[in-house]
Design an enzyme around this catalytic site. Sequence first.
Site, PDB file in Angstrom:
ATOM      1  CD  GLU A 124       4.623   3.046  -4.112  1.00  0.00           C
ATOM      2  OE1 GLU A 124       3.649   3.803  -3.950  1.00  0.00           O
ATOM      3  OE2 GLU A 124       5.742   3.436  -4.523  1.00  0.00           O
ATOM      4  CD  GLU A 175       2.120   5.971  -0.327  1.00  0.00           C
ATOM      5  OE1 GLU A 175       2.713   5.209   0.465  1.00  0.00           O
ATOM      6  OE2 GLU A 175       2.653   6.457  -1.342  1.00  0.00           O
TER       7      GLU A 175
END
Length: 538
Positions: free
Chosen positions: A195, A313
Amino acid sequence: MILQLLLSILCFISGTLSEESPYVTIIVKGSDIVAETDDSFVCATLDWWPPQKCNYNQCPWGQSSVLNLDLTHPFLSNAIQAFEHLRIRIGGSLQDQVVYGVPTLGHPCLPFSKMSGGLFGFSEGCLSMSRWDKLNLLFQRTGAIITFGLNALNGRHPVHNGMWVGNWNSTNARDFIKYTISRGYPVDSWEFGNELSGSGVSARVSAEQYAKDLIGLKTLLKELYKNSRMRPLLVAPGGFFDQKWYTQLLQASGRDVVNALTHHIYNLGPGDDYRIESKILDPQYLSRITDTFRNLQLTIERHGPWSSAWVGEAGGAYNSGSRRVSNKFLDSFWYLDQLGMASKYNTKVYCRQTLIGGNYGLLDTHTLTPNPDYYSALLWHRLMGKRVLSIDISGSSYLRAYGHCRKGKAGVTLLLINLSKSTKFSVTVRDNLNAIPAEGGDIQTDNSFVHSFKRVLSWMGRKASSESESREEYHLTGKGRDHLSQTVLLNGIPLELTEDGKIPPLNPVYVPASSPLHVAPLSIAFVVLPNFEAQACS
């Protein structure tokens, strides 16, 4: 003006009837595949969060992290083994604060601790090599396929607005990978960072810098694995899709560097959102995420056809999930729908957040018993082959449908998801050669002959079905017809661990092919059509 009003009324009536119609026709186009997944499409994550990770006045992680999970618990081993080869992605928010306890580390190998000013409120944490050894014993014993997320912030420093600059320091990662190779641990793929793409989450890195470091990591992997039979993939960036950033990453890194582009999805919003239940049952809301899948597919086709799309994810609701919904039967509605949607857009791997941990674990954090989504994932893995078929559906948007070649055998498997709280759908499944077109080429849904035909026959391929032919049906419902039950029923039987802690058999009911196919309100059905003649599946 009157004509426009009449047309508007007719359109409204037509749309209303379509939404409420209990009769649905599904046309399976069996001549061509439209996409293909990997054999290890279904994937689950192990995260780094310690017990002190809390959201919304709850701390739902317990002893479920990479560093403290009981790796000897038989329920854990049995749950992984049931997939035969389950892909496990090791990563998460604290990934870029993990160091590896190799001899050259230079300081004590300590776990995460709460720290003011640290990323996500935690200090650096360390994975010891003894713990890595124990993890690999579990993986080898259960046949797991491993994707490991590396720390991509090592060597960088923050400057402003979450931006981190500087070259990646690969020293610690290099020694860790060397240790992994020396022990013969078969890591299938190495993921770089978590991220940090686009605007990032707590931290971000520019696409140009990221690309430069990926080129360095690719070179490093080639060097370290030159005498090994293993050739691991390099995947990145493990962040939320930002089309401009992802395009720049592909262009700057160049051909054959990034094998897979990983992106994260939490399209249901925060875990405390009171609207989560209604979002899950809203077909229009569920379909919004198709733009992300489509745009990533186009980005890869235009700028990096050597790469592929992975969902690294996805947990539905972020911040540990929803304690009201994420471990209940209702959660399978968005989850299976997104598996079907992702596969249509050539997604090769889809990793569920999490295998265990938070509210959204496939396994219960405290007991390690399977939650409803575990059984949904296992049925997908066993029944839905990697070749994806195109289908047309008419009747109601509240019945979601996906078609794949059957896993490992001839025929076709359909996934049917009934989002309606009140309508039981009667489904007719046909191949596109036997569809009855209307004047404009669409399926006729208001033809009296078709409606009467639906009541008699639920599937017919190129040849009529005999009475001896049958289909397999796997109907999932919440216990007591409660969609918020933590117990799921398969064909009316509760799915619970056996007395010795094994995963129960997932047996279908066998139904004559000529009998009607019904999908109850708020239920999910996998339907295997072994005699469906689909050329693409042969």
